[in-house]
Design a protein around this motif. Structure first.
Motif, PDB file in Angstrom:
ATOM      1  N   ALA A 103       6.944  -3.950   2.912  1.00  0.00           N
ATOM      2  CA  ALA A 103       7.957  -3.846   1.866  1.00  0.00           C
ATOM      3  C   ALA A 103       8.400  -2.401   1.698  1.00  0.00           C
ATOM      4  CB  ALA A 103       7.382  -4.359   0.541  1.00  0.00           C
ATOM      5  N   SER A 107       6.459  -0.803  -3.192  1.00  0.00           N
ATOM      6  CA  SER A 107       5.282  -1.550  -3.616  1.00  0.00           C
ATOM      7  C   SER A 107       4.522  -0.739  -4.646  1.00  0.00           C
ATOM      8  CB  SER A 107       4.378  -1.866  -2.412  1.00  0.00           C
ATOM      9  OG  SER A 107       3.986  -0.673  -1.755  1.00  0.00           O
ATOM     10  N   THR A 138       0.933  -5.505   1.867  1.00  0.00           N
ATOM     11  CA  THR A 138       2.224  -4.813   1.960  1.00  0.00           C
ATOM     12  C   THR A 138       2.175  -3.647   2.937  1.00  0.00           C
ATOM     13  OG1 THR A 138       1.655  -3.432   0.059  1.00  0.00           O
ATOM     14  CG2 THR A 138       2.906  -5.457  -0.378  1.00  0.00           C
TER      15      THR A 138
END
Length: 631
Positions: A476, A479, A542
């Motif tokens: 991502a 995060s 992530t």
């Protein structure tokens, strides 16, 4: 990375030149003695191109480089301008560690010429075997002078390096060693009366050629005297008078007291070791062969060198040297198997160079680069070496000059008479069998299933039996990482550890916990759990790599007061308990409990910010924001 760039990086990550007490190097390692080991970033040093690994042993911070260590050492010396490299460290270490450091520092500078002399002696024996060289011919005498000089004048060589190690004028050590083997002394040894008078003091003469311990003890005494005289004498004449008085006291005292006593003791120890070996040479050889590479890993093997040299002086041969052949060639055989199996081109190239280094006697690239990380090949190499050692022990093989085990060392197994007997063939068979067995066993059984994909490369995924499901990583762009602890939050710059405070390991924050518990700050996987349980590494779903380091220097507690609730490979959910610890016990033991929370892959993010506003944070509250604007 070029040698100069590597040298610059090593100086930086050992804590700078001001953190270095002394620096020497051996065949493959830079051996630092540091003022503060905590300032050295060993994790970063291990990742440097050109560094094989880092080993902390014997009070030393050892950076394993490989064959070109001398070049890197030379660059470091130029850049850092260490004037005291090699001097006696002021750092407090155990007696055993000090002895190992002492022996390695004294013998390492002399290693190259001792090995060269031994190889030349082996070549001479081979030429005699085929009648190309006649005993006492001019050619023989010239070659013998070249080969024998490093051994005959060993007190001269060791006198220089020993006094330098003890912090005195090394040229005085050279002169004292020369006095022990001076022609006027050796001529007196040819007379019937071996007890002579020195100012009415009786002195028993002995031969000091090829001796080790007398000159080391003399160097130690002289260095103390030199420092003492330098303190009490005027600067205008102490540079000349201190060596004068020091030599006048030390050399006669060595002839009269130290030399005879130390020689008797060292010969007695060598005889005692030989007696134990004779009790059961097979078992003794198997044990030494099996454990030799483990001793090498920690630098303890240097403790055997003086006794090998004493064997040559007392018996003109040594039984320890041949036992080491299988230990070297078994590890080389194991890494050859990895080279043959590997489809991963980077690993194959590393294995190929490690095989070549191993054949020439340098096993560190094989051990640290491949065998030890895979574990099983290293264990196979050690166990198989014991078989070769047993063969050599059964025939009680010997070597006739000091060696640094390599393919050339087989020549040194040939006696000066040129007659090759079963003891020579025992070493050949023991070495080759260890090499072959380690290669075959490692090829078929030496790669753990969880390491198979690393060896075989990406194409082998379908062939791997590894059933563990990897963490699904969603890279991502933004995060958040929650706090793994409850306590007072402080910036990393205030942590009492330069490695964390300077953000060398990555960006993040630190917490002084009030509750002895660390929980998972996000969903992910435990990718590392230190044996001492004071530090844990996580890979979140992530893509963030997080290090939670509980306390400063708490590794020294060796796991005491820590309890791990997960293990490496455990899948965790946010809030799961990772480690619990006793805050009061840790602080009473004298350690800070401040806990850095580091994003170790900080370079993957454009910005990492602490987003908690306030002094005290609860576990589960948002701590860090990770932003990645570019792919």
């Amino acid at each position: 990375m070029k040698n100069k760039e590597l040298a610059e990086s090593i100086i930086q990550y050992v804590g700078g030149k001001d953190n270095v007490i002394s620096l020497v190097h051996c065949a493959t390692r830079l051996r630092f003695v540091l003022k503060d080991d905590n300032k050295a970033d060993d994790a970063t040093i291990k990742k440097l191109t050109g560094v094989i690994t880092v080993v902390k042993s014997g009070g030393q911070f050892q950076v394993v480089i490989g064959n070109h260590v001398a070049d890197v050492f030379a660059e470091i010396m130029k850049l850092a301008n260490f004037n005291n490299a090699g001097d006696t460290p002021s750092k407090k270490t155990g007696i055993f560690s000090k002895l190992i450091d002492l022996v390695s520092s004294i013998f390492v500078p002399a290693l190259a010429i001792l090995v060269a002399g031994g190889i030349i002696k082996g070549l001479m024996a081979l030429l005699q075997t085929f009648d190309y060289l006649q005993l006492n011919s001019p050619t023989y005498n010239i070659l013998n002078a070249i080969a024998d000089a490093p051994f005959y004048y060993l007190p001269v060589i060791l006198g220089y390096s020993a006094v330098k190690k003890f912090g005195g004028n090394p040229f005085v050590g050279l002169a004292m060693g020369a006095a022990l083997v001076h022609p006027s002394i050796t001529e007196m040894l040819n007379t019937k009366d071996l007890v002579v008078d020195f100012f009415n003091i009786p002195i028993k003469l002995i031969s000091y050629s090829s001796s080790v311990f007398p000159i080391i003890l003399a160097s130690w005494l002289y260095s103390i005297l030199e420092r003492t005289f330098n303190k009490i004498m005027h600067d205008s004449f102490k540079k000349f008078i201190s060596p004068l008085l020091g030599m006048l006291i030390t050399v006669p005292l060595t002839f009269a007291v130290f030399g005879p006593i130390v020689s008797i003791l060292s010969d007695g120890v060598a005889g005692g070791i030989l007696y134990i070996y004779e009790l059961n040479s097979v078992i003794a050889a198997m044990i030494l062969s099996a454990f030799w590479q483990i001793l090498v890993m920690f630098g303890i093997h240097w403790g055997f060198v003086p006794f090998m040299m004493t064997n040559f002086k007392a018996f003109n041969q040594d039984f320890m040297g041949p036992i080491l052949f299988p230990a070297v060639f078994a590890q080389t055989g194991a890494v050859l198997a990895i080279m043959l199996r590997a489809k991963n081109q980077q690993l194959k190239a590393l294995a190929s160079s490690s095989v070549l280094s191993g054949i020439f006697g340098v096993t560190e690239p094989a051990i640290y680069g491949i065998n030890l990380p895979l574990k099983r090949p290293f264990i196979i190499g050690c166990l198989v070496a014991s078989i070769g050692g047993g063969i050599i022990g059964y025939y009680k093989s010997v070597i006739y000059s000091f060696c640094f085990v390599s393919v050339f060392s087989f020549l040194q197994l040939i006696p000066s008479t040129g007659i090759i007997d079963e003891r020579f063939y025992a070493v050949v068979v023991g070495s080759i069998s260890s090499f072959a067995l380690a290669c075959v066993i490692t090829y078929f059984f030496g790669i753990p299933k969880d390491k198979l994909s690393m060896v075989m490369g990406d194409d082998s995924t379908s062939d791997s039996d590894v059933t563990e499901t990897p963490v699904k990583v969603n890279k991502a762009k933004q995060s958040t990482i929650d706090s793994p602890m409850t306590g007072k939050i402080i910036p990393l710059s205030e942590v009492n550890d330069q490695t964390f405070a300077s953000e060398l390991m990555g960006k993040g924050a630190a917490i002084i916990p009030t509750v002895g518990q660390a929980v998972a700050p996000a969903d992910g996987e435990v990718v590392s759990l230190f044996r001492t349980k004071h530090a844990i590494g996580l890979l979140t779903n992530t893509g963030a790599e997080i290090l939670i380091h509980i306390g400063i220097d708490t590794v020294k507690l060796d796991g005491q007061y820590f309890t791990a609730h997960v293990q490496t490979g455990s899948k965790v959910k946010k809030g799961d308990v990772l480690v619990s610890f006793d805050i009061d016990a840790i602080t009473q033991a004298g350690y800070e409990i401040t806990t850095p929370i580091i994003i170790t892959n900080s370079d993957d993010y454009d910005d990492i910010q602490c987003i908690f506003n306030g002094d005290n944070i609860q576990n589960g509250e948002a701590l860090l924001a990770l932003n990645k604007n570019k792919e």
